[in-house]
Scaffold this motif. Structure first.
Motif, PDB file in Angstrom:
ATOM      1  N   MET A 118       0.824  -1.211   0.000  1.00 21.52           N
ATOM      2  CA  MET A 118       0.000   0.000   0.000  1.00 21.52           C
ATOM      3  C   MET A 118       0.859   1.263   0.000  1.00 21.52           C
ATOM      4  O   MET A 118       0.534   2.238  -0.672  1.00 21.52           O
ATOM      5  CB  MET A 118      -0.948  -0.012   1.204  1.00 21.52           C
ATOM      6  CG  MET A 118      -1.968  -1.145   1.161  1.00 21.52           C
ATOM      7  SD  MET A 118      -3.028  -1.109  -0.299  1.00 21.52           S
ATOM      8  CE  MET A 118      -4.092   0.252   0.104  1.00 21.52           C
ATOM      9  N   LEU A 119       1.962   1.260   0.736  1.00 18.71           N
ATOM     10  CA  LEU A 119       2.842   2.425   0.747  1.00 18.71           C
ATOM     11  C   LEU A 119       3.547   2.604  -0.600  1.00 18.71           C
ATOM     12  O   LEU A 119       3.771   3.732  -1.040  1.00 18.71           O
ATOM     13  CB  LEU A 119       3.845   2.325   1.890  1.00 18.71           C
ATOM     14  CG  LEU A 119       3.232   2.449   3.291  1.00 18.71           C
ATOM     15  CD1 LEU A 119       4.301   2.281   4.362  1.00 18.71           C
ATOM     16  CD2 LEU A 119       2.489   3.765   3.464  1.00 18.71           C
ATOM     17  N   LYS A 120       3.850   1.503  -1.268  1.00 16.47           N
ATOM     18  CA  LYS A 120       4.431   1.589  -2.612  1.00 16.47           C
ATOM     19  C   LYS A 120       3.438   2.245  -3.572  1.00 16.47           C
ATOM     20  O   LYS A 120       3.803   3.112  -4.368  1.00 16.47           O
ATOM     21  CB  LYS A 120       4.813   0.193  -3.106  1.00 16.47           C
ATOM     22  CG  LYS A 120       5.441   0.181  -4.479  1.00 16.47           C
ATOM     23  CD  LYS A 120       5.823  -1.230  -4.907  1.00 16.47           C
ATOM     24  CE  LYS A 120       6.398  -1.214  -6.309  1.00 16.47           C
ATOM     25  NZ  LYS A 120       6.723  -2.574  -6.762  1.00 16.47           N
ATOM     26  N   ALA A 121       2.178   1.830  -3.487  1.00 13.55           N
ATOM     27  CA  ALA A 121       1.136   2.433  -4.328  1.00 13.55           C
ATOM     28  C   ALA A 121       0.978   3.918  -3.995  1.00 13.55           C
ATOM     29  O   ALA A 121       0.809   4.748  -4.895  1.00 13.55           O
ATOM     30  CB  ALA A 121      -0.184   1.696  -4.139  1.00 13.55           C
ATOM     31  N   GLU A 122       1.042   4.266  -2.731  1.00  8.67           N
ATOM     32  CA  GLU A 122       0.925   5.669  -2.307  1.00  8.67           C
ATOM     33  C   GLU A 122       2.056   6.502  -2.905  1.00  8.67           C
ATOM     34  O   GLU A 122       1.839   7.618  -3.383  1.00  8.67           O
ATOM     35  CB  GLU A 122       0.949   5.749  -0.773  1.00  8.67           C
ATOM     36  CG  GLU A 122       0.871   7.146  -0.226  1.00  8.67           C
ATOM     37  CD  GLU A 122      -0.526   7.569   0.173  1.00  8.67           C
ATOM     38  OE1 GLU A 122      -0.737   8.780   0.302  1.00  8.67           O
ATOM     39  OE2 GLU A 122      -1.404   6.717   0.356  1.00  8.67           O
TER      40      GLU A 122
END
Length: 172
Positions: A118-122
């Motif tokens: 999720m942080l990569k997508a963010e």
């Protein structure tokens, strides 16, 4: 992920203010009228943009709002972060370490894979927004928007902008 409605209002208002002449301003009430929004609702977002130094608020009867810096120096990410805050949209609560299947904390030495994804997508989402300048949005609208809509927007800005007197220089 869903961004709040304030993001849309903030981006539209900033784009509108990019069309204001020189150091002129536009009243918050006119911006609210332009987009059919409640003035009190919009004021909250205009204040957030002002606090983030995206807009400048000019007090007084002839006051209003204007961009605090050139539209080329404002990105969509700047506006989104001003309205939504800097926290990531996904916040890992480490729920894998709760409930009846939890085990000793020593089993969780590796970061949560869901959080990492999720942080990569963010990061990707923020990078994409950081690439788009407010000036790009305005130029694209001028070049590719319906000419009737563009003309109506320009006329609205012309009617509601408030020219500011140049700062007087004090002579000693």
């Amino acid at each position: 992920m869903k961004l709040g409605d304030g993001v849309e209002a903030a981006i539209h208002c900033a784009a509108t203010l990019a069309s204001v002449d020189g150091n002129s301003t536009m009243p918050g009430a006119a911006l609210a009228e332009c987009f059919g929004l409640s003035p009190s609702y919009l004021l909250k977002h205009l204040n957030q943009l002002t606090a983030a130094r995206i807009l400048e608020s000019v007090p007084g009867p002839a006051g209003g709002y204007r961009l605090a810096r050139a539209a080329e120096l404002i990105t969509l990410l700047d506006i989104v972060l001003a309205v939504e805050g800097r926290e990531p949209a996904f916040r890992c609560g480490e729920i894998r370490q709760r409930g009846p299947v939890k085990i000793d904390a020593s089993a969780y030495v590796k970061p949560c894979g869901i959080n990492a994804a999720m942080l990569k997508a963010e990061r990707a989402y923020r990078a994409a927004l950081a690439e788009v300048k407010l000036s790009d949005i305005v130029a694209e609208y001028a070049a590719e928007g319906d000419p009737r809509s563009y003309a109506a927007s320009c006329a609205f800005v012309e009617r509601h902008q408030r020219p500011q007197k140049p700062a007087s220089s004090k002579q000693t």
